[in-house]
Design a protein around this motif. Structure first.
Motif: not given
Length: 124
Positions: A40-57
């Protein structure tokens, strides 16, 4: 699901909850590959990270099984939908595309299906 089977599953979950073996949180949404379980969200330590957005047509077609022609019918221009994701590896397992039924830009896509590809059809 069979109604009796569903009631049985519900009884087991209630029993596990009353025994303190499970708890009710927001929802279980995170998969842990190390322990092979959902967290669950309560058991996870969220960590921001850089990522990429991919687009599919992807092409949208009529949902009727008898005619998987482009959404406008025979001779009409094909309709395409752009799907954005940060997890392109999940595309082959995708089974649906959700659209807001109140958004007039996407209302015409309700009941349509994505053209078959290596990932299979995806309903809108």
């Amino acid at each position: 699901m069979d109604p009796e089977y569903s009631r049985c599953v519900q009884r087991v979950f209630v029993d596990l909850y009353k025994k303190g073996l499970i708890y009710r949180g927001k929802r279980m949404v995170n998969w842990c590959p190390a322990s092979l379980t959902a967290l669950s969200d309560e058991e996870v330590t969220m960590k921001e990270q850089r990522g990429f957005m991919y687009y599919f047509k992807v092409e949208v077609v009529d949902a009727t099984p008898s005619s998987h022609s482009p959404s406008g019918g025979e001779g009409a221009a094909a309709t395409f939908l752009t799907i954005a994701t940060t997890r392109p590896e999940t595309i082959p397992g995708d089974t649906a595309v959700a659209v807001n039924p109140k958004d007039p830009r996407y209302a015409h896509l309700i009941g349509k299906t994505r053209a078959a590809s290596a990932a299979g059809g995806i309903a809108a």
